[in-house]
Design a protein around this motif. Structure first.
Motif, mmCIF file in Angstrom:
data_model
loop_
_atom_site.group_PDB
_atom_site.id
_atom_site.type_symbol
_atom_site.label_atom_id
_atom_site.label_comp_id
_atom_site.label_asym_id
_atom_site.label_seq_id
_atom_site.Cartn_x
_atom_site.Cartn_y
_atom_site.Cartn_z
ATOM 1 N N GLU A 1 3.416 -2.822 10.671
ATOM 2 C CA GLU A 1 3.043 -2.085 9.452
ATOM 3 C C GLU A 1 2.710 -0.624 9.737
ATOM 4 O OE1 GLU A 1 1.459 -5.733 9.396
ATOM 5 O OE2 GLU A 1 3.600 -5.555 8.999
ATOM 6 N N LYS A 2 2.238 -0.337 10.940
ATOM 7 C CA LYS A 2 1.840 1.053 11.232
ATOM 8 C C LYS A 2 3.034 2.018 11.142
ATOM 9 C CE LYS A 2 2.053 0.759 16.318
ATOM 10 N NZ LYS A 2 2.144 -0.687 16.632
ATOM 11 N N LEU A 3 4.244 1.483 11.216
ATOM 12 C CA LEU A 3 5.446 2.318 11.096
ATOM 13 C C LEU A 3 5.704 2.747 9.654
ATOM 14 C CD1 LEU A 3 7.822 0.117 13.307
ATOM 15 C CD2 LEU A 3 6.619 2.200 14.019
ATOM 16 N N LEU A 4 5.059 2.068 8.705
ATOM 17 C CA LEU A 4 5.356 2.298 7.283
ATOM 18 C C LEU A 4 4.482 3.425 6.745
ATOM 19 C CD1 LEU A 4 5.553 -1.471 6.281
ATOM 20 C CD2 LEU A 4 7.474 0.077 6.700
ATOM 21 N N GLN A 5 4.980 4.646 6.875
ATOM 22 C CA GLN A 5 4.184 5.831 6.505
ATOM 23 C C GLN A 5 4.850 6.704 5.448
ATOM 24 O OE1 GLN A 5 1.142 6.030 7.354
ATOM 25 N NE2 GLN A 5 1.111 4.463 8.941
ATOM 26 N N ARG A 6 6.029 6.327 5.001
ATOM 27 C CA ARG A 6 6.687 7.140 3.974
ATOM 28 C C ARG A 6 5.983 6.930 2.627
ATOM 29 N NH1 ARG A 6 12.102 5.820 0.982
ATOM 30 N NH2 ARG A 6 12.084 7.572 -0.465
ATOM 31 N N PRO A 7 5.546 8.002 1.964
ATOM 32 C CA PRO A 7 4.815 7.826 0.703
ATOM 33 C C PRO A 7 5.761 7.440 -0.434
ATOM 34 C CG PRO A 7 4.987 10.150 1.228
ATOM 35 C CD PRO A 7 5.621 9.409 2.365
ATOM 36 N N ILE A 8 6.059 6.162 -0.527
ATOM 37 C CA ILE A 8 7.019 5.657 -1.503
ATOM 38 C C ILE A 8 6.267 4.874 -2.570
ATOM 39 C CG2 ILE A 8 7.482 3.719 0.066
ATOM 40 C CD1 ILE A 8 10.284 3.583 -1.039
ATOM 41 N N SER A 9 6.564 5.148 -3.821
ATOM 42 C CA SER A 9 5.878 4.511 -4.949
ATOM 43 C C SER A 9 5.955 2.981 -4.805
ATOM 44 C CB SER A 9 6.547 4.967 -6.241
ATOM 45 O OG SER A 9 5.818 4.509 -7.334
ATOM 46 N N THR A 10 4.793 2.346 -4.605
ATOM 47 C CA THR A 10 4.758 0.914 -4.238
ATOM 48 C C THR A 10 3.769 0.142 -5.095
ATOM 49 O OG1 THR A 10 5.294 1.489 -1.930
ATOM 50 C CG2 THR A 10 4.376 -0.708 -2.319
ATOM 51 N N LEU A 11 4.227 -0.995 -5.612
ATOM 52 C CA LEU A 11 3.366 -1.930 -6.337
ATOM 53 C C LEU A 11 3.329 -3.237 -5.551
ATOM 54 C CD1 LEU A 11 1.795 -2.856 -8.931
ATOM 55 C CD2 LEU A 11 4.023 -3.595 -9.833
ATOM 56 N N ILE A 12 2.130 -3.674 -5.175
ATOM 57 C CA ILE A 12 1.972 -4.969 -4.493
ATOM 58 C C ILE A 12 1.274 -5.932 -5.444
ATOM 59 C CG2 ILE A 12 0.922 -6.219 -2.564
ATOM 60 C CD1 ILE A 12 1.078 -3.718 -0.881
ATOM 61 N N LEU A 13 1.825 -7.127 -5.585
ATOM 62 C CA LEU A 13 1.206 -8.200 -6.369
ATOM 63 C C LEU A 13 0.936 -9.353 -5.412
ATOM 64 C CD1 LEU A 13 3.889 -7.499 -8.919
ATOM 65 C CD2 LEU A 13 1.529 -7.542 -9.688
ATOM 66 N N HIS A 14 -0.336 -9.716 -5.269
ATOM 67 C CA HIS A 14 -0.710 -10.686 -4.229
ATOM 68 C C HIS A 14 -1.774 -11.635 -4.781
ATOM 69 C CE1 HIS A 14 -0.587 -10.975 0.419
ATOM 70 N NE2 HIS A 14 -1.075 -12.108 -0.046
ATOM 71 N N GLY A 15 -1.614 -12.919 -4.488
ATOM 72 C CA GLY A 15 -2.579 -13.920 -4.953
ATOM 73 C C GLY A 15 -3.835 -13.960 -4.092
ATOM 74 N N LYS A 16 -4.982 -14.060 -4.752
ATOM 75 C CA LYS A 16 -6.261 -14.098 -4.014
ATOM 76 C C LYS A 16 -6.434 -15.400 -3.225
ATOM 77 C CE LYS A 16 -8.469 -12.558 -7.802
ATOM 78 N NZ LYS A 16 -9.398 -11.917 -8.746
ATOM 79 N N LYS A 17 -5.670 -16.447 -3.608
ATOM 80 C CA LYS A 17 -5.791 -17.739 -2.907
ATOM 81 C C LYS A 17 -4.584 -17.992 -2.015
ATOM 82 C CE LYS A 17 -8.256 -19.661 -6.906
ATOM 83 N NZ LYS A 17 -7.750 -19.856 -8.277
ATOM 84 N N ASP A 18 -3.913 -16.937 -1.606
ATOM 85 C CA ASP A 18 -2.711 -17.073 -0.774
ATOM 86 C C ASP A 18 -3.064 -17.752 0.543
ATOM 87 O OD1 ASP A 18 -0.421 -16.615 0.907
ATOM 88 O OD2 ASP A 18 0.164 -14.956 -0.400
ATOM 89 N N GLU A 19 -2.403 -18.891 0.793
ATOM 90 C CA GLU A 19 -2.696 -19.695 1.985
ATOM 91 C C GLU A 19 -1.730 -19.389 3.124
ATOM 92 O OE1 GLU A 19 0.620 -21.609 -0.124
ATOM 93 O OE2 GLU A 19 -1.092 -20.381 -0.691
#
Length: 213
Positions: free
Chosen positions: A149-167
């Protein structure tokens, strides 16, 4: 201006997964084209993230049409790296992206199983798309280790949708990612990794973020 939309399904999944079908149906309803390549490419045994990246990049149109990638789980991780590598990618929608994938997945297999996989080169993985177990090469692990993940530095418009109970991929993985990247918007949902109970919420968020009709 024309836009290209591509959906990337998850690990050991297929374009026929419940999420892929749901998103596809909704794009059809608003008469917008969505490509869903089969990332198994007829050979799940030799899957690598590099192969997925190459395969999806080949789907980009040649005229520099802006691309929006919607990626689920490992498809989300792949989408994020495509966004880093290709300026044509202008927007990312990541559904429970598999940040830190190996660090979450390998411990579940257990040390002995991972060692055996390394020695024998293949391990049987249950493939949800095929509804059977298929051998996967250890090259998958060696290759995935480079996609940090540290390689991902380009400021690209990003939406993350993630479940709070993700197992599978804990929500902390997305929280950590968003924390140091002001261009990332994280929406936390009351759901697990499958996100099956919140598809309507997800669609409304995608629609708003992508300014879809």
């Amino acid at each position: 201006m024309p836009l290209q939309y591509i959906y990337l399904h998850g690990f050991a999944s297929s374009p026929k997964s419940a999420k892929a079908r749901d998103v596809s149906d909704r794009f059809t309803q608003i008469q917008t084209k969505l490509k869903i390549p089969d990332l198994n490419a007829g050979d799940f045994s030799q899957l690598t993230i590099t192969r997925q990246i190459t395969q999806v990049a080949a789907e980009f149109s040649n005229d520099s049409t802006p691309v929006t990638l919607i990626g689920s789980s490992l498809g989300g991780l792949t989408a994020a790296h495509l966004g880093q590598l290709h300026l044509q990618v202008q927007r990312l929608v990541l559904l429970a992206p598999a940040f830190g994938f190996l660090s979450h997945w390998l411990p579940k297999l257990g040390d002995e199983e991972v060692q055996r996989w390394q020695q024998e080169k293949y391990i049987m993985i249950y493939h949800y798309g095929e509804r059977r177990s298929i051998p996967l090469s250890y090259d998958f692990v060696i290759n995935a280790a480079q996609y940090q993940e540290k390689l991902l530095q380009r400021p690209i418009s990003t939406l993350i949708l993630h479940g709070k109970k993700d197992e599978v991929i804990p929500i902390e993985a997305s929280r950590d990612f968003a924390r140091s990247r002001p261009w990332v918007e994280l929406v936390e949902l009351d759901s697990d990794h499958a996100l099956g109970n919140v598809m309507e919420e997800i669609w409304q968020a995608i629609r708003l973020f992508c300014q879809l009709p």
